[in-house]
Design an enzyme around this catalytic site. Structure first.
Site, PDB file in Angstrom:
ATOM      1  N   ASP A 229       0.873  -1.165   0.000  1.00 30.04           N
ATOM      2  CA  ASP A 229       0.000   0.000   0.000  1.00 30.04           C
ATOM      3  C   ASP A 229       0.924   1.234   0.000  1.00 30.04           C
ATOM      4  OD1 ASP A 229      -2.092   1.739   0.001  1.00 30.04           O
ATOM      5  OD2 ASP A 229      -3.138   0.842   1.699  1.00 30.04           O
TER       6      ASP A 229
HETATM    7  C1  BGC Z   1      -4.985   3.379   0.090  1.00 31.07           C
HETATM    8  C2  BGC Z   1      -5.139   2.385  -1.058  1.00 31.07           C
HETATM    9  C3  BGC Z   1      -4.979   3.112  -2.365  1.00 31.07           C
HETATM   10  C4  BGC Z   1      -3.619   3.782  -2.397  1.00 31.07           C
HETATM   11  C5  BGC Z   1      -3.335   4.517  -3.682  1.00 31.07           C
HETATM   12  C6  BGC Z   1      -3.716   4.198  -0.030  1.00 31.07           C
HETATM   13  O1  BGC Z   1      -3.701   5.230   0.896  1.00 31.07           O
HETATM   14  O2  BGC Z   1      -5.005   2.690   1.314  1.00 31.07           O
HETATM   15  O3  BGC Z   1      -6.396   1.763  -0.985  1.00 31.07           O
HETATM   16  O4  BGC Z   1      -5.149   2.237  -3.428  1.00 31.07           O
HETATM   17  O5  BGC Z   1      -3.562   4.712  -1.320  1.00 31.07           O
HETATM   18  O6  BGC Z   1      -4.084   5.673  -3.790  1.00 31.07           O
END
Ligand code: BGC
Length: 686
Positions: A229
């Site tokens: 993530d």
């Molecule tokens: C979120 C993800 C997301 C990623 C990219 C993160 O903060 O938890 O779900 O896909 O950012 O934007």
């Protein structure tokens, strides 16, 4: 489609050519939503996009795209075909702007009604979650766009999400939190997976050999690659895994910038023998495999054609919104409204004109559509000259109250004074959890006031998490749960209110009467945690599993939802009365009759009960369902397949799934508590 042999050949051919430095380049993100290129080998940038409710504006060069209803709406539809179609449409939208990966579906389990991201996810139940996730992933990948189920695993709260250490026993981890990931990997073959921010029992997931290499890859056979993530690997004040630990665990791609996989560090550690190039090759193989699968090395004209903001995608968004709406109460049969008999409706409440589709509103899942039909707009279209829309509740034939939560701070809600010093109150969004279980106080006051002024009041709710209704529900005889219904929501709501569509959504969550009834809310240790540890003391007893065990009456049970017609489920039989292995399955056939006055859909649900109790098991667990359409007066047979493996529990001693010998009872009904038929099945291993 390219064959498996061709994929592996191409992967080996590329791997052979790559230099060490190039391999390192492929292991890290480049800018926020891309990866590095290696032009001499035809390796282009692998652009990813948020996900999972459509293509987000922030990751698509500020484009406006179809805003589908939230994940919770899709789950409430209990409709696998719609999940496939939605995945397929999102895949087409991604393709239309050259994105090769959609960061979704979000399949974390609903543990607490305060989780800010519940709207992106599906359910408190792993079976329903996987039944929606599997077709959704298949749909996306039918367009040769990679799906990315997230967040692996147990990212069930936003409070301290990057540092919280989930203390969980093995059985709960397997049976509740990993299960939907497991089945989605085995049945839908997602090409990528996103690891979650949190730690599990002391380890960050992106560095966990047990969760990535042993479980996801070796046990389940995951063939794709794992990405982190975003910024999960930064120093958030809790010890991160080392570079070599992440490599050995099986983490391929660090997003969006190099930290653990900084090229100097990678080189230094390789030279010191902390890991081997062979180990890196295995990570790169996984990545290249996906690059081939999405057609990176093929001619554009041979790949699926993209499509964005088309009529059919917008119609799908409306259909999904309609099918996910849950009729919670209709005690006086006020619904559906008869357009020829009503002269005036009063339309009130903070969500009457609210638009949910704004950049980053709610977090990464935000999609900004080219237009958004608010409830008021939907009603105006429907009512035209036939019904007058007014503001005075006392003078209206019917009052529609559009209440609920939102993704924004309530600060802007002028009618809602209390939120001035509680800015997050009423907000469901990434990064923060809710702070209160109820609706904002001003809304509660408004509901009470209007119910007194006009008894013909219908409460329409936007929210993903269950909310407290204690203070007003007794007098509210008509309640409609519409969740976050996407860009066509206003039309869908009007269609349900006026009976063009008969509601058929079923709750993917148990709605507790009060927060303390919820198993995650026994103490601050169990939520939101103490000293950066959160204790999942309830174990496998999440959602209805807990309410049934403790005999706590919920406000509305899991699987519940009313219709404008009445169904009768009778004469359930099974094609077998014996199952002999985990691979076995059986088919239940049951009759269902529409004995009411309108056509409609019903969801026939099957829950299993394990034999008496050497092993601690929930009283009932969802193991199958089918949604069927019946015309007025129609009677049909429905077939529901039950897989033996869904009757299993996780045996922690043997570290495998196991089914108890003896009589399992299958309960058949139209909610977790309204059971009409029972069938006994013997499990006798060969
Ligand atoms: C979120 C993800 C997301 C990623 C990219 C993160 O903060 O938890 O779900 O896909 O950012 O934007």
């Amino acid at each position: 489609m390219i064959s498996e042999n061709q994929i592996e050949e191409k992967v080996e051919e590329l791997l052979e050519e790559l230099t060490l430095e190039e391999k390192f380049k492929l292991m890290v993100g480049f800018f926020r939503f891309q990866t590095n290129t290696i032009p001499r080998l035809g390796i282009k940038t692998f652009k990813v996009t948020d996900g999972p409710l459509g293509i987000s504006q922030h990751s698509s060069m500020l484009r406006k795209n179809t805003k589908f209803p939230a994940g919770i709406n899709l789950a409430a539809s209990w409709n696998r075909e719609l999940a496939y179609e939605c995945g397929e449409a999102i895949g087409r939208e991604a393709r239309a702007i050259n994105r090769l990966c959609v960061l979704g579906p979000g399949i974390n389990i609903g543990r607490t009604p305060l989780n800010g991201r519940t709207f992106e996810y599906y359910s408190e139940d792993p079976h329903l979650t996987k039944e929606i996730a599997i077709p959704f992933v298949k749909g996306i990948q039918s367009q040769r766009v990679a799906a990315c189920p997230k967040h692996y695993v147990a990212n069930n709260q936003e409070t301290n999400r990057r540092t919280i250490d989930v203390q969980i026993d093995e059985r709960a981890l397997q049976e509740i939190y990993l299960r939907a990931f497991n089945d989605t990997v085995e049945e839908a073959d997602p090409w990528t997976i996103m690891s979650s921010y949190n730690l599990i029992n002391g380890e960050y997931v992106h560095g966990s050999y047990k969760l990535l290499k042993e479980t996801l890859m070796d046990k389940w056979g995951f063939n794709g690659f794992v990405m982190t993530d975003w910024w999960a690997t930064q120093n958030w004040g809790v010890t991160q895994p080392t570079t070599e630990e992440a490599i050995k665990a099986g983490l391929t791609l660090e997003m969006p910038v190099p930290i653990l996989y900084d090229k100097e560090i990678l080189l230094e550690k390789l030279n010191k023998g902390k890991y081997t190039e062979k180990e890196v090759n295995n990570l790169i193989r996984r990545l290249l495999r996906v690059y081939v699968q999405v057609g990176m090395f093929e001619n554009e004209k041979d790949l699926p054609i993209g499509e964005r903001n088309s009529k059919r995608h917008q119609e799908l968004a409306r259909k999904m919104a309609e099918e996910g709406i849950v009729l919670l109460k209709n005690e006086k049969q006020l619904l559906p409204l008869n357009i020829d008999e009503i002269n005036t409706i009063a339309v009130l409440g903070p969500n009457v004109k609210r638009k949910f589709g704004k950049i980053l509103l709610g977090g990464a899942a935000a999609v900004t559509p080219p237009y958004e039909i608010t409830p008021l707009k939907g009603l105006k279209e429907k009512c035209k000259e036939k019904v007058r829309i007014i503001k005075d509740a006392s003078k209206a034939d019917v009052v529609l109250l559009f209440m609920g939560l939102n993704h924004d701070s309530n600060k802007k809600l002028t009618s809602d004074k209390i939120t001035k010093d509680k800015p997050e109150y009423g907000k469901e969004s990434e990064v923060v959890d809710r702070t209160e279980f109820g609706l904002p106080t001003a809304q509660v006051e408004l509901i009470k006031k209007i119910l007194e002024i006009n008894p013909n009041t219908i409460v329409v709710l936007n929210n993903a998490n269950p909310i407290s209704m204690e203070e007003w529900i007794e007098n509210a005889h008509t309640i409609l749960e519409v969740w976050y219904p996407g860009m066509e929501g206003g039309r869908a709501i009007a269609n349900v209110l006026f009976g063009d569509v008969n509601p058929s959504g079923k709750l993917p969550w148990t709605f507790p009467k009060q927060l303390k009834d919820s198993p995650a809310h026994k103490s601050t240790k169990t939520f939101p945690g103490e000293n950066l540890k959160v204790f999942y003391e309830e174990g496998i007893y999440v959602g209805y599993r807990y309410f049934e065990k403790e005999n706590i009456e919920p406000l509305f049970p899991f699987g519940f939802g009313l219709s404008y017609t009445t169904f009768e489920i009778t004469n359930a039989i099974s094609d077998k009365n014996k199952l002999i292995s985990k691979e076995d399955s059986l088919t239940i056939t049951t009759e269902i009759a529409n004995i009411g006055e309108r056509a409609g859909n019903e969801v026939v649900q099957v829950y299993s009960e394990a034999p008496a109790k050497a092993i601690d098991r929930p009283l009932k667990e969802l193991v199958g369902f089918e949604k069927v359409f019946l015309k007025k007066g129609e009677k049909k047979s429905v077939e529901i397949q039950i897989k033996a493996k869904d009757l299993a529990f996780y045996d922690t001693k043997k570290a495998e799934w196991s089914i108890e010998k003896g009589k399992h009872i299958l309960h058949i009904g139209n909610s977790s508590t309204n059971i009409s038929e029972k069938i006994e099945v013997d499990y006798k291993q060969k």
